[in-house]
Motif scaffolding. Structure first.
Motif, mmCIF file in Angstrom:
data_model
loop_
_atom_site.group_PDB
_atom_site.id
_atom_site.type_symbol
_atom_site.label_atom_id
_atom_site.label_comp_id
_atom_site.label_asym_id
_atom_site.label_seq_id
_atom_site.Cartn_x
_atom_site.Cartn_y
_atom_site.Cartn_z
ATOM 1 N N MET A 99 0.837 -1.191 0.000
ATOM 2 C CA MET A 99 0.000 0.000 0.000
ATOM 3 C C MET A 99 0.875 1.246 0.000
ATOM 4 N N TRP A 100 1.912 1.241 0.824
ATOM 5 C CA TRP A 100 2.794 2.404 0.880
ATOM 6 C C TRP A 100 3.573 2.598 -0.418
ATOM 7 N N LEU A 101 3.897 1.508 -1.085
ATOM 8 C CA LEU A 101 4.652 1.628 -2.333
ATOM 9 C C LEU A 101 3.740 1.908 -3.521
ATOM 10 N N GLY A 102 2.522 1.374 -3.485
ATOM 11 C CA GLY A 102 1.602 1.538 -4.606
ATOM 12 C C GLY A 102 0.806 2.827 -4.577
ATOM 13 N N LEU A 103 0.514 3.326 -3.392
ATOM 14 C CA LEU A 103 -0.298 4.538 -3.272
ATOM 15 C C LEU A 103 0.300 5.739 -4.003
ATOM 16 N N PRO A 104 1.617 5.964 -3.932
ATOM 17 C CA PRO A 104 2.177 7.114 -4.658
ATOM 18 C C PRO A 104 2.101 6.989 -6.179
ATOM 19 N N ALA A 145 6.590 9.584 -11.446
ATOM 20 C CA ALA A 145 6.968 8.169 -11.342
ATOM 21 C C ALA A 145 8.232 7.981 -10.510
ATOM 22 N N VAL A 146 9.149 8.952 -10.545
ATOM 23 C CA VAL A 146 10.381 8.849 -9.766
ATOM 24 C C VAL A 146 10.142 9.254 -8.319
ATOM 25 N N LEU A 147 9.463 10.353 -8.116
ATOM 26 C CA LEU A 147 9.251 10.855 -6.754
ATOM 27 C C LEU A 147 8.220 10.039 -5.976
ATOM 28 N N VAL A 207 0.439 9.106 -10.922
ATOM 29 C CA VAL A 207 0.983 8.773 -12.248
ATOM 30 C C VAL A 207 -0.137 8.265 -13.148
ATOM 31 N N VAL A 208 -0.943 7.362 -12.614
ATOM 32 C CA VAL A 208 -2.060 6.813 -13.391
ATOM 33 C C VAL A 208 -3.048 7.923 -13.742
ATOM 34 N N MET A 209 -3.335 8.771 -12.767
ATOM 35 C CA MET A 209 -4.273 9.874 -13.043
ATOM 36 C C MET A 209 -3.691 10.823 -14.085
ATOM 37 N N GLY A 210 -2.364 11.037 -14.051
ATOM 38 C CA GLY A 210 -1.718 11.883 -15.062
ATOM 39 C C GLY A 210 -1.805 11.277 -16.451
#
Length: 178
Positions: free
Chosen positions: A46-51, A72-74, A55-58
């Motif tokens: 969850m912590w890794l996927g939530l950020p 995607a990097v940040l 990107v997906v919304m962009g």
């Protein structure tokens, strides 16, 4: 501990262990939980996927490639840092709670584990309430079935290596290793 030179204790004999909490115990226990249990791994994902959601919304909104690359990097970096801070905060809270009592006495028997605090309170966990056990470098950990509560016993609590081996044998007889 057998200091009389006689026969070793019977299989059903109780094993007592004493320990005082240390700050690193809770952190080590939570790291083990995050790596070894399905619930812990989901928490980390969850912590890794939530950020990655921005990107997906962009992508859906048609953002420029440079902006998407920055997100995607940040994003994962912020997620890893958030997971670390969250784990550290949880460990600190658990240590503060555990440090209220200076010394714990745990009695392992054929029925389960009884933990007694200096103020006279006690808690009992039956083996039938445990989902399993595991070991980290410095801890023996128990995971309960009902709510996934993580309990730990520092290996320094055993007075001798033989007592630590007896605790391991008891756990292996009663529970599955996680």
């Amino acid at each position: 501990m057998n200091t009389t030179g006689g026969a070793e204790p019977a299989v059903g004999a109780e094993i007592e262990a004493y320990y005082s909490p240390r700050p690193g115990d809770a952190r080590e226990a939570l790291r083990w939980y995050a790596r070894r249990t399905a619930k812990g791994r989901m928490w980390m994902l969850m912590w890794l996927g939530l950020p990655l959601v921005p990107v997906v919304m962009g992508l859906v909104q048609g953002m420029a490639a440079e902006q998407l690359l920055l997100l995607a990097v940040l994003g994962p970096f912020v997620g890893c840092y958030g997971a670390y801070l969250s784990l550290d905060r949880q460990a600190h809270r658990r240590y503060e709670w555990a440090a209220r009592h200076r010394e714990y006495r745990c009695t392992h028997s054929e029925a389960g584990v009884v933990t007694r605090m200096p103020d006279g309170t006690a808690s009992q966990i039956l083996w039938s309430q445990c989902a399993g056990f595991g070991e980290s470098r410095n801890l023996i950990l128990l995971l309960t079935k009902e709510d996934g509560t993580l309990l730990w016993l520092p290996k320094r609590a055993a007075l001798t290596d033989q007592e630590l081996d007896r605790i391991r044998e008891l756990l292996e007889r009663k529970l599955r290793r996680l």
